[in-house]
Design a protein around this motif. Structure first.
Motif, PDB file in Angstrom:
ATOM      1  N   HIS A 249      -1.722 -13.637   3.127  1.00  0.00           N
ATOM      2  CA  HIS A 249      -1.128 -14.340   4.275  1.00  0.00           C
ATOM      3  C   HIS A 249      -1.958 -15.527   4.746  1.00  0.00           C
ATOM      4  O   HIS A 249      -1.474 -16.345   5.526  1.00  0.00           O
ATOM      5  CB  HIS A 249      -0.919 -13.351   5.433  1.00  0.00           C
TER       6      HIS A 249
ATOM      7  N   GLU B 129      -3.998 -11.078  18.084  1.00  0.00           N
ATOM      8  CA  GLU B 129      -2.704 -11.693  17.815  1.00  0.00           C
ATOM      9  C   GLU B 129      -1.604 -10.659  17.620  1.00  0.00           C
ATOM     10  O   GLU B 129      -0.479 -10.831  18.088  1.00  0.00           O
ATOM     11  CB  GLU B 129      -2.824 -12.559  16.554  1.00  0.00           C
ATOM     12  N   LEU B 130      -1.918  -9.553  16.948  1.00  0.00           N
ATOM     13  CA  LEU B 130      -0.890  -8.592  16.573  1.00  0.00           C
ATOM     14  C   LEU B 130      -0.942  -7.285  17.359  1.00  0.00           C
ATOM     15  O   LEU B 130       0.010  -6.505  17.319  1.00  0.00           O
ATOM     16  CB  LEU B 130      -0.986  -8.263  15.084  1.00  0.00           C
TER      17      LEU B 130
ATOM     18  N   LEU C 253       0.741 -13.644   9.433  1.00  0.00           N
ATOM     19  CA  LEU C 253       0.930 -12.289   9.953  1.00  0.00           C
ATOM     20  C   LEU C 253       1.793 -12.287  11.209  1.00  0.00           C
ATOM     21  O   LEU C 253       2.671 -11.441  11.374  1.00  0.00           O
ATOM     22  CB  LEU C 253      -0.418 -11.630  10.256  1.00  0.00           C
ATOM     23  N   SER C 254       1.550 -13.246  12.109  1.00  0.00           N
ATOM     24  CA  SER C 254       2.332 -13.282  13.353  1.00  0.00           C
ATOM     25  C   SER C 254       3.790 -13.627  13.075  1.00  0.00           C
ATOM     26  O   SER C 254       4.703 -13.082  13.717  1.00  0.00           O
ATOM     27  CB  SER C 254       1.731 -14.287  14.334  1.00  0.00           C
TER      28      SER C 254
ATOM     29  N   ARG D 247       5.426 -10.507  11.680  1.00  0.00           N
ATOM     30  CA  ARG D 247       5.706  -9.508  12.700  1.00  0.00           C
ATOM     31  C   ARG D 247       7.090  -9.715  13.327  1.00  0.00           C
ATOM     32  O   ARG D 247       7.764  -8.745  13.693  1.00  0.00           O
ATOM     33  CB  ARG D 247       4.618  -9.535  13.782  1.00  0.00           C
ATOM     34  N   GLN D 248       7.538 -10.966  13.404  1.00  0.00           N
ATOM     35  CA  GLN D 248       8.862 -11.250  13.951  1.00  0.00           C
ATOM     36  C   GLN D 248       9.974 -10.879  12.976  1.00  0.00           C
ATOM     37  O   GLN D 248      11.103 -10.625  13.380  1.00  0.00           O
ATOM     38  CB  GLN D 248       8.974 -12.743  14.300  1.00  0.00           C
TER      39      GLN D 248
ATOM     40  N   THR E 190      -7.118 -11.177  14.472  1.00  0.00           N
ATOM     41  CA  THR E 190      -5.914 -10.475  14.016  1.00  0.00           C
ATOM     42  C   THR E 190      -5.467  -9.442  15.041  1.00  0.00           C
ATOM     43  O   THR E 190      -4.277  -9.345  15.373  1.00  0.00           O
ATOM     44  CB  THR E 190      -6.175  -9.789  12.663  1.00  0.00           C
TER      45      THR E 190
ATOM     46  N   LEU F 271       2.144  -3.788   8.572  1.00  0.00           N
ATOM     47  CA  LEU F 271       1.571  -4.936   7.867  1.00  0.00           C
ATOM     48  C   LEU F 271       0.145  -4.611   7.441  1.00  0.00           C
ATOM     49  O   LEU F 271      -0.622  -4.030   8.206  1.00  0.00           O
ATOM     50  CB  LEU F 271       1.565  -6.170   8.763  1.00  0.00           C
TER      51      LEU F 271
ATOM     52  N   LEU G 244      -0.236  -1.764  12.034  1.00  0.00           N
ATOM     53  CA  LEU G 244      -1.189  -2.665  11.383  1.00  0.00           C
ATOM     54  C   LEU G 244      -2.265  -1.867  10.665  1.00  0.00           C
ATOM     55  O   LEU G 244      -2.825  -0.913  11.212  1.00  0.00           O
ATOM     56  CB  LEU G 244      -1.842  -3.582  12.425  1.00  0.00           C
TER      57      LEU G 244
END
Length: 308
Positions: A231, A276-277, A238-239, A242-243, A273, A249, A282
């Motif tokens: 990624h 952000e997630l 990754l973000s 996620r959508q 990470t 992930l 994860l």
């Protein structure tokens, strides 16, 4: 949480004490005995206290009768369907059995299986497959089916050793290799043939989409629990993923820089990470294999980052 509970929670999108993690590289043991392959994997798992073990599969694909080189049409017609325990399959299964005996009720392990397209490329080369695709498409479909059936047979036996699932590595899901319309014909049905065979017997199947350009949205309906790709180099991020994908992930580690950067940089990547997630759905992991000479202090820093 113990390792299995932590993995299960991550896969189900539940709260975790910390995100699970793992990493992997090629040990270069394709000429070694099964016992040494198993021992090396278990020592690696224990040395870095991984949350799950991805078993590398470097033994060669079995050879068909009278097979020498697979470049001409007549050569490919010799390809046979394997039961899944011949030659390299059998050696790997023995290693998996030993790993399974050691990790039973302690941690999950997954077996690496390369997609039928990837195996065909390993048996010959990319240019030969392109010629088959363009000039002998029906023969290529027969080849893909024979390899897929062989891999499905093998995957079923691998799960019977105690593996929680497979790490299915795709190298053809890439616009530089073929259009998606071609992928739908020559690759996707054969990927799914493997996954469908084992999906009711597994808890933790990972789809690895290999390459710097990949088909991503098109593969989100594959029956797996987690997705992994480079990624840092291939879209989506990754973000963004996620959508698009609500499953688990695997990411957060830049595999190309990991062995040549600082511990503080590794920890910063992981912290960014998580910021952000979040910590659900994860698993911290590299986007592909890390370099075999990655320093031990770098490898240990991953758990340190998560525990801090």
């Amino acid at each position: 949480m113990n390792k299995i509970a932590r993995l299960n929670a991550a896969l189900q999108g539940e709260n975790v004490d910390r995100p699970p993690f793992s990493f992997w590289y090629h040990f270069g043991l394709q000429h070694a005995k099964s016992e040494r392959v198993a021992q090396t994997h278990l020592e690696f798992f224990q040395a870095y206290d991984l949350d799950f073990l991805k078993v590398m599969n470097d033994y060669p694909y079995p050879e068909s009768d009278n097979q020498e080189e697979l470049f001409e049409v007549s050569d490919w017609k010799k390809l046979k369907v394997f039961l899944g325990d011949e030659s390299g399959f059998g050696k790997q299964l023995k290693a998996l059995e030993l790993i399974g005996q050691e990790l039973a009720d302690k941690a999950y392990f997954v077996e690496t299986i390369f997609s039928p397209w990837t195996i065909a490329r390993k048996l010959s080369d990319k240019e030969t497959l392109v010629k088959l695709k363009n000039n002998h498409p029906e023969l290529l479909l027969e080849i893909m089916e024979k390899i897929a059936l062989s891999l499905a047979n093998y995957a079923e036996k691998a799960i019977n050793t105690g593996a929680a699932g497979i790490f299915l590595s795709l190298s053809g899901a890439n616009p530089n290799v073929m259009t998606y319309q071609e992928y739908e014909r020559f690759a996707r049905p054969f990927d799914l043939m493997i996954l469908e065979r084992i999906k009711t017997k597994t808890k933790f199947n990972i789809l690895h989409i290999h390459g710097d350009q990949i088909y991503f949205n098109e593969l989100l309906d594959y029956p797996v629990q987690a997705i992994n790709w480079s990624h840092y180099y291939a879209k989506p991020s990754l973000s963004q993923a996620r959508q698009q994908y609500k499953g688990c992930l695997l990411g957060g580690i830049n595999e190309k820089l990991f062995g040549h950067t600082t511990i503080s940089a590794v920890k910063k990547e992981i912290n960014e990470t998580l910021k952000e997630l979040g910590t659900q759905n994860l698993i911290i992991a590299p986007g592909c294999s890390i370099e075999t000479d990655s320093p031990q202090k770098q490898l240990r820093s991953v758990k340190e980052a998560l525990e801090s």
